[in-house]
Design a protein around this motif. Structure first.
Motif, PDB file in Angstrom:
ATOM      1  N   PHE A   1       0.833  -1.208   0.000  1.00 30.47           N
ATOM      2  CA  PHE A   1       0.000   0.000   0.000  1.00 30.47           C
ATOM      3  C   PHE A   1       0.864   1.253   0.000  1.00 30.47           C
ATOM      4  CE2 PHE A   1      -2.314   3.249   2.465  1.00 30.47           C
ATOM      5  CZ  PHE A   1      -3.381   3.444   1.602  1.00 30.47           C
ATOM      6  N   LEU A   2       1.885   1.282   0.854  1.00 33.49           N
ATOM      7  CA  LEU A   2       2.745   2.462   0.938  1.00 33.49           C
ATOM      8  C   LEU A   2       3.583   2.639  -0.330  1.00 33.49           C
ATOM      9  CD1 LEU A   2       3.872   2.263   4.660  1.00 33.49           C
ATOM     10  CD2 LEU A   2       2.198   3.802   3.645  1.00 33.49           C
ATOM     11  N   LEU A   3       4.066   1.538  -0.898  1.00 31.76           N
ATOM     12  CA  LEU A   3       4.814   1.634  -2.159  1.00 31.76           C
ATOM     13  C   LEU A   3       3.910   2.152  -3.280  1.00 31.76           C
ATOM     14  CD1 LEU A   3       7.106  -1.505  -2.214  1.00 31.76           C
ATOM     15  CD2 LEU A   3       7.814   0.867  -2.322  1.00 31.76           C
ATOM     16  N   GLY A   4       2.662   1.732  -3.265  1.00 29.87           N
ATOM     17  CA  GLY A   4       1.711   2.235  -4.247  1.00 29.87           C
ATOM     18  C   GLY A   4       1.472   3.727  -4.113  1.00 29.87           C
ATOM     19  N   ILE A   5       1.375   4.188  -2.882  1.00 25.68           N
ATOM     20  CA  ILE A   5       1.191   5.626  -2.652  1.00 25.68           C
ATOM     21  C   ILE A   5       2.411   6.395  -3.144  1.00 25.68           C
ATOM     22  CG2 ILE A   5       1.071   7.391  -0.844  1.00 25.68           C
ATOM     23  CD1 ILE A   5      -0.744   5.514   0.710  1.00 25.68           C
ATOM     24  N   ILE A   6       3.613   5.906  -2.824  1.00 21.69           N
ATOM     25  CA  ILE A   6       4.837   6.593  -3.252  1.00 21.69           C
ATOM     26  C   ILE A   6       4.938   6.605  -4.773  1.00 21.69           C
ATOM     27  CG2 ILE A   6       7.357   6.481  -3.212  1.00 21.69           C
ATOM     28  CD1 ILE A   6       7.106   5.346  -0.358  1.00 21.69           C
TER      29      ILE A   6
ATOM     30  N   LEU B   1       4.592   9.606  -9.786  1.00 20.38           N
ATOM     31  CA  LEU B   1       4.045   9.746 -11.132  1.00 20.38           C
ATOM     32  C   LEU B   1       3.308  11.075 -11.289  1.00 20.38           C
ATOM     33  CD1 LEU B   1       3.704   8.344 -13.847  1.00 20.38           C
ATOM     34  CD2 LEU B   1       1.575   7.376 -12.995  1.00 20.38           C
ATOM     35  N   MET B   2       2.574  11.466 -10.279  1.00 19.19           N
ATOM     36  CA  MET B   2       1.861  12.756 -10.342  1.00 19.19           C
ATOM     37  C   MET B   2       2.853  13.916 -10.408  1.00 19.19           C
ATOM     38  SD  MET B   2      -1.226  11.987 -10.608  1.00 19.19           S
ATOM     39  CE  MET B   2      -1.904  13.595 -10.511  1.00 19.19           C
ATOM     40  N   ALA B   3       3.934  13.832  -9.642  1.00 23.98           N
ATOM     41  CA  ALA B   3       4.956  14.884  -9.700  1.00 23.98           C
ATOM     42  C   ALA B   3       5.596  14.927 -11.079  1.00 23.98           C
ATOM     43  CB  ALA B   3       6.012  14.652  -8.616  1.00 23.98           C
ATOM     44  N   GLY B   4       5.832  13.747 -11.673  1.00 22.32           N
ATOM     45  CA  GLY B   4       6.395  13.702 -13.017  1.00 22.32           C
ATOM     46  C   GLY B   4       5.478  14.338 -14.042  1.00 22.32           C
ATOM     47  N   ILE B   5       4.196  14.054 -13.941  1.00 20.44           N
ATOM     48  CA  ILE B   5       3.226  14.660 -14.861  1.00 20.44           C
ATOM     49  C   ILE B   5       3.146  16.163 -14.636  1.00 20.44           C
ATOM     50  CG2 ILE B   5       0.758  14.749 -15.415  1.00 20.44           C
ATOM     51  CD1 ILE B   5       0.713  11.706 -14.886  1.00 20.44           C
TER      52      ILE B   5
ATOM     53  N   ALA C   1      10.762  15.738 -14.600  1.00 17.18           N
ATOM     54  CA  ALA C   1       9.665  14.850 -15.003  1.00 17.18           C
ATOM     55  C   ALA C   1      10.169  13.438 -15.241  1.00 17.18           C
ATOM     56  CB  ALA C   1       8.993  15.403 -16.259  1.00 17.18           C
ATOM     57  N   ILE C   2      11.263  13.312 -15.975  1.00 18.74           N
ATOM     58  CA  ILE C   2      11.816  11.978 -16.259  1.00 18.74           C
ATOM     59  C   ILE C   2      12.279  11.304 -14.967  1.00 18.74           C
ATOM     60  CG2 ILE C   2      13.714  10.771 -17.383  1.00 18.74           C
ATOM     61  CD1 ILE C   2      13.484  12.846 -19.649  1.00 18.74           C
ATOM     62  N   ALA C   3      12.926  12.066 -14.091  1.00 22.59           N
ATOM     63  CA  ALA C   3      13.415  11.488 -12.832  1.00 22.59           C
ATOM     64  C   ALA C   3      12.260  10.981 -11.973  1.00 22.59           C
ATOM     65  CB  ALA C   3      14.236  12.517 -12.070  1.00 22.59           C
ATOM     66  N   PHE C   4      11.194  11.760 -11.872  1.00 23.61           N
ATOM     67  CA  PHE C   4      10.065  11.320 -11.052  1.00 23.61           C
ATOM     68  C   PHE C   4       9.346  10.131 -11.682  1.00 23.61           C
ATOM     69  CE2 PHE C   4      10.391  15.401  -8.790  1.00 23.61           C
ATOM     70  CZ  PHE C   4      10.251  14.928  -7.501  1.00 23.61           C
TER      71      PHE C   4
ATOM     72  N   LEU D   1       8.240   4.274 -11.646  1.00 19.49           N
ATOM     73  CA  LEU D   1       8.370   2.937 -12.231  1.00 19.49           C
ATOM     74  C   LEU D   1       9.215   2.028 -11.343  1.00 19.49           C
ATOM     75  CD1 LEU D   1       8.820   3.869 -15.983  1.00 19.49           C
ATOM     76  CD2 LEU D   1       6.781   2.976 -14.861  1.00 19.49           C
ATOM     77  N   SER D   2      10.245   2.608 -10.741  1.00 23.28           N
ATOM     78  CA  SER D   2      11.097   1.828  -9.845  1.00 23.28           C
ATOM     79  C   SER D   2      10.312   1.321  -8.640  1.00 23.28           C
ATOM     80  CB  SER D   2      12.273   2.683  -9.397  1.00 23.28           C
ATOM     81  OG  SER D   2      12.977   2.062  -8.361  1.00 23.28           O
ATOM     82  N   ARG D   3       9.534   2.234  -8.039  1.00 25.51           N
ATOM     83  CA  ARG D   3       8.738   1.832  -6.863  1.00 25.51           C
ATOM     84  C   ARG D   3       7.671   0.819  -7.241  1.00 25.51           C
ATOM     85  NH1 ARG D   3      10.948   4.192  -2.099  1.00 25.51           N
ATOM     86  NH2 ARG D   3      12.018   6.040  -2.845  1.00 25.51           N
ATOM     87  N   ALA D   4       7.037   1.031  -8.402  1.00 24.91           N
ATOM     88  CA  ALA D   4       5.995   0.100  -8.825  1.00 24.91           C
ATOM     89  C   ALA D   4       6.578  -1.267  -9.171  1.00 24.91           C
ATOM     90  CB  ALA D   4       5.242   0.669 -10.015  1.00 24.91           C
ATOM     91  N   SER D   5       7.790  -1.283  -9.724  1.00 26.36           N
ATOM     92  CA  SER D   5       8.392  -2.570 -10.082  1.00 26.36           C
ATOM     93  C   SER D   5       8.717  -3.401  -8.850  1.00 26.36           C
ATOM     94  CB  SER D   5       9.638  -2.355 -10.934  1.00 26.36           C
ATOM     95  OG  SER D   5      10.656  -1.761 -10.179  1.00 26.36           O
TER      96      SER D   5
END
Length: 91
Positions: free
Chosen positions: A9-14, A19-23, A41-44, A49-53
């Motif tokens: 859950f916490l990884l999903g929030i992060i 992703l929102m910050a990147g957008i 944008a690319i870094a965020f 993607l790193s956190r989701a993976s």
């Protein structure tokens, strides 16, 4: 923290916040065409993607060097963009 449900859950929030910050930064880049905003944008997005993976790994291990390598690359991208912004243009 040992509960995998809370960790997920916490990884999903992060990941979602990254992703929102990147957008958000992508929107500013689209308006200004400033490389600094594109780098953020690319870094965020890389962070998201790193956190989701990590969520999809069979045995998520935060101690894995690959996770930190990806984070290092995202941070270096921001650092390069900041240095380019400050020292790249001829004054």
């Amino acid at each position: 923290m040992s509960d995998p449900m809370i960790q997920g859950f916490l990884l999903g929030i992060i990941a979602t916040c990254s992703l929102m910050a990147g957008i958000f930064f992508l929107k500013f880049w689209k308006r200004t065409r400033d490389f600094l905003f594109l780098a953020f944008a690319i870094a965020f997005i890389i962070e998201a993607l790193s956190r989701a993976s990590v969520l999809f790994l069979e045995k998520p291990n935060e101690g894995s060097p690959w996770i930190y390598l990806v984070r290092l690359l995202a941070s270096l991208l921001i650092l390069i963009a900041i240095l380019k912004k400050n020292y790249g243009a001829a004054r």
